[in-house]
Scaffold this motif. Structure first.
Motif, PDB file in Angstrom:
ATOM      1  N   HIS A  46       0.839  -0.988  -0.256  1.00 58.04           N
ATOM      2  CA  HIS A  46       0.418   0.053   0.186  1.00 58.04           C
ATOM      3  C   HIS A  46       1.200   1.221  -0.086  1.00 58.04           C
ATOM      4  N   ARG A  47       1.694   1.142   0.746  1.00 54.19           N
ATOM      5  CA  ARG A  47       2.807   2.466   0.899  1.00 54.19           C
ATOM      6  C   ARG A  47       3.325   2.838  -0.514  1.00 54.19           C
ATOM      7  N   ASP A  48       3.865   1.847  -1.217  1.00 55.05           N
ATOM      8  CA  ASP A  48       4.744   1.736  -2.607  1.00 55.05           C
ATOM      9  C   ASP A  48       3.428   2.434  -3.652  1.00 55.05           C
ATOM     10  N   ALA A  49       2.155   1.741  -3.669  1.00 59.03           N
ATOM     11  CA  ALA A  49       1.033   2.290  -4.398  1.00 59.03           C
ATOM     12  C   ALA A  49       1.293   3.886  -4.028  1.00 59.03           C
ATOM     13  N   TRP A  50       1.036   4.036  -2.981  1.00 55.99           N
ATOM     14  CA  TRP A  50       0.121   5.489  -2.616  1.00 55.99           C
ATOM     15  C   TRP A  50       2.052   6.464  -3.540  1.00 55.99           C
ATOM     16  N   LEU A  51       3.241   5.575  -2.358  1.00 59.18           N
ATOM     17  CA  LEU A  51       4.117   6.901  -2.717  1.00 59.18           C
ATOM     18  C   LEU A  51       4.903   7.136  -4.031  1.00 59.18           C
ATOM     19  N   HIS A  52       5.256   5.865  -5.047  1.00 58.35           N
ATOM     20  CA  HIS A  52       5.721   5.517  -6.673  1.00 58.35           C
ATOM     21  C   HIS A  52       3.916   5.318  -7.108  1.00 58.35           C
ATOM     22  N   GLY A  53       2.398   5.595  -7.215  1.00 57.59           N
ATOM     23  CA  GLY A  53       1.334   5.842  -7.225  1.00 57.59           C
ATOM     24  C   GLY A  53       0.562   7.220  -7.785  1.00 57.59           C
ATOM     25  N   TYR A  54       0.302   6.772  -6.650  1.00 56.89           N
ATOM     26  CA  TYR A  54      -1.437   7.683  -7.124  1.00 56.89           C
ATOM     27  C   TYR A  54      -1.199   9.068  -6.337  1.00 56.89           C
TER      28      TYR A  54
END
Length: 251
Positions: free
Chosen positions: A228-236
């Motif tokens: 979830h952290r990666d999807a947030w920081l590297h994504g949306y």
């Protein structure tokens, strides 16, 4: 063995399941409920989770009576426990069922659905459904996502959505007004509110995994938090926005 309820853990330090600071929550409630804190109002929260919105409203509006519906039994149990601790349990009804199965005995002055429109098929279908619960002259408080900027393929992959899942803010509001609603107040969540929400979500779950290394779900929890952290920081982050609107019907 301590049970594993991910939603209860991820929102342990951020009870409102949306990117909103406490003062923003209170401002939205005051705009939706009015400035008469003694008014005898009836409020419904569709997809209430742990009833954080209703508990906040009950704390500030002593004349208010509230009903929350959700399909998550653990969240409702936590809500009931918190209501007893705050001394507002006598003014709160909780029902474990879907919105489609709830039949209100009388209309509500205010109907909330913040961050739960997916349960009713999206933003506009949710507004159609909420209209049936609303008393004449009542207000809806709804919160949903929108695109701050055009999403990249990486953002769409991180969210598991297509580009048409949301629109930009102006188009989102246009669709709402076109469906027979007039915004009387709105709040667009800031990047600071998003960061606080996401750090709380991922941090609470990470801490739980570290504190319960022998739990059979500890590894899953740690992996979920990291993903979830990666999807947030590297994504949306900075692309996916959130808007909360107080609406009145024009039909």
């Amino acid at each position: 063995m301590q049970p594993y309820e991910r939603h209860l853990i991820t929102h342990a330090h951020h009870p409102i399941a949306a990117p909103l600071h406490p003062h923003s929550v209170l401002e939205l409630l005051e705009r939706a409920l009015g400035d008469d804190d003694a008014a005898e109002l009836r409020v419904l929260d569709v997809g209430c989770g742990e009833a954080a919105w209703l508990l906040e409203a009950l704390d500030h509006f002593p004349g208010l009576r509230a009903v929350g519906i959700d399909i998550n039994a653990a969240g409702l149990a936590r809500a009931a426990e918190e209501a007893r601790a705050r001394g507002v349990a006598d003014r709160l009804e909780l029902h474990e069922l879907s919105a489609a199965d709830y039949h209100a005995p009388e209309p509500f002055d205010v109907v909330l659905c913040v961050g739960s429109t997916h349960a009713l098929g999206g933003l506009l279908p949710t507004l159609d459904a909420l209209r049936a619960y609303l008393a004449p002259g009542g207000r809806v408080l709804i919160g949903d996502g929108f695109w701050e900027r055009e999403p990249t393929p990486a953002v769409l992959e991180a969210l598991g959505e297509g580009p048409d899942a949301y629109a930009d803010l102006a188009t989102t509001v246009d669709r709402i007004t076109g469906a027979g609603w007039a915004p009387v107040y709105g709040h667009t969540s800031t990047l600071d509110e998003w960061d606080d929400y996401e750090w709380s979500w991922t941090g609470s779950l990470t801490a739980w995994a570290l504190d319960h290394p022998d739990h059979p779900k500890a590894g899953e929890a740690a992996e979920t938090a990291a993903a979830h952290r990666d999807a947030w920081l590297h994504g949306y982050r900075g692309t996916f926005g959130f808007v909360s609107l107080v609406l009145r019907s024009t039909r």
